[in-house]
Design an enzyme around this catalytic site. Structure first.
Site, PDB file in Angstrom:
ATOM      1  N   HIS A  58      -1.130  10.766  -2.903  1.00  0.00           N
ATOM      2  CA  HIS A  58      -2.477  10.522  -2.380  1.00  0.00           C
ATOM      3  C   HIS A  58      -3.269  11.811  -2.206  1.00  0.00           C
ATOM      4  O   HIS A  58      -4.377  11.946  -2.703  1.00  0.00           O
ATOM      5  CB  HIS A  58      -2.408   9.782  -1.041  1.00  0.00           C
ATOM      6  CG  HIS A  58      -3.751   9.523  -0.432  1.00  0.00           C
ATOM      7  ND1 HIS A  58      -4.383  10.444   0.392  1.00  0.00           N
ATOM      8  CD2 HIS A  58      -4.597   8.470  -0.525  1.00  0.00           C
ATOM      9  CE1 HIS A  58      -5.550   9.959   0.770  1.00  0.00           C
ATOM     10  NE2 HIS A  58      -5.702   8.763   0.236  1.00  0.00           N
ATOM     11  N   HIS A 100       0.839  -1.200   0.000  1.00  0.00           N
ATOM     12  CA  HIS A 100       0.000   0.000   0.000  1.00  0.00           C
ATOM     13  C   HIS A 100       0.877   1.255   0.000  1.00  0.00           C
ATOM     14  O   HIS A 100       1.523   1.562   0.996  1.00  0.00           O
ATOM     15  CB  HIS A 100      -0.889  -0.027   1.242  1.00  0.00           C
ATOM     16  CG  HIS A 100      -1.835   1.114   1.346  1.00  0.00           C
ATOM     17  ND1 HIS A 100      -1.788   2.026   2.378  1.00  0.00           N
ATOM     18  CD2 HIS A 100      -2.868   1.494   0.554  1.00  0.00           C
ATOM     19  CE1 HIS A 100      -2.754   2.914   2.228  1.00  0.00           C
ATOM     20  NE2 HIS A 100      -3.422   2.606   1.132  1.00  0.00           N
TER      21      HIS A 100
END
Length: 259
Positions: free
Chosen positions: A50, A8
């Site tokens: 992100h 991740h």
């Protein structure tokens, strides 16, 4: 069958997320796949970031979509993770190239050049000022690698149903993952998503709504679950037959599975 271990944002528990350093660490730890979020810069480059702005990961103001790649390339995307590292006399000398902004192209090249098959899960972020251009650019880049159809090691993920519809139109056969943030969204999503779409619920929703995982599995969809970091979370995924666990701790997940 053992699930894929997907890193991740790289091995992001120990390394600054979305840096090449984090992804190399994940590959060295034996990760089967790499997960990233992508955003478009003002000059049309896909970068692995992100947040829409730079405050958390580059410690300065600025919005990704309004900046050019050359400007982002001058910033340090790693010091926020270990702010006292420069005071550690025993720390190894830092290769700053591993800690700058990472383009999607560089990440795909890294995966393609590795000595085993590495899968890449690309999440497109919405809402964004560029709308569907993000998916178009992602698919164009995957085409450059020959990865835009059946058998591709890449897949596109999103919380946006519309975004995944775009991907399906642009690249039939490319795997897509419908991310699920809230359990109560599933009954509606189940009626509209494609039969072969993968479903990606968060581990917290699976824990708080014990029937959710089984309902998704019973509907015939494969499960890819985020963000799985503990033994208990992995055990729940194994009970459900999850096909991929997306983790900040790929080395630890591999260790648990190897046991």
């Amino acid at each position: 069958m053992r699930p894929q271990v997907v890193a991740h944002r790289g091995a992001s528990e120990d390394n600054a997320e979305h840096t090449l350093r984090a992804y190399v660490a994940a590959l060295d730890a034996g990760a089967d796949g790499l997960e990233c979020d992508v955003r478009l810069t003002a000059d049309g480059h896909l970068v692995c970031v992100h947040d829409r702005d730079l405050r958390r990961t580059a410690s300065r103001p600025g919005v990704i979509s309004t900046m050019e790649l050359a400007d982002l390339d001058q910033l340090d995307f790693a010091s926020w993770k270990h702010p006292w590292a420069d005071l550690d006399d025993e720390a190894p000398e830092r290769d700053e190239e591993l800690d700058t902004v990472l383009t999607l192209r560089k990440l795909l090249e890294t995966a393609a050049d590795y000595d085993r098959r590495i899968e890449v899960a690309i999440e497109t972020k919405h809402p964004t000022r560029y709308g569907g251009l993000v998916e178009r650019r992602v698919v164009e880049m995957l085409r450059d690698f020959g990865w835009a159809g059946l058998g591709s090691p890449a897949r596109v993920m999103s919380f946006s149903y519309t975004a995944l519809q775009r991907v399906e139109r642009l690249a039939p056969g490319l795997p897509v993952v419908m991310l699920v943030e809230r359990a109560h969204h599933w009954p509606m999503l189940r009626r509209v998503i494609g039969e072969d779409w993968i479903v990606g619920p968060g581990i917290v929703e699976l824990q708080e709504h014990p029937k959710l995982g089984r309902r998704i599995v019973d509907s015939g969809h494969d499960l890819h679950v985020w963000t799985v970091n503990t033994q208990d979370e992995l055990d729940l995924c194994l009970e459900l037959g999850v096909k991929a666990v997306i983790s900040d701790r790929p080395a630890y997940m591999r260790e648990l599975l190897d046991r």
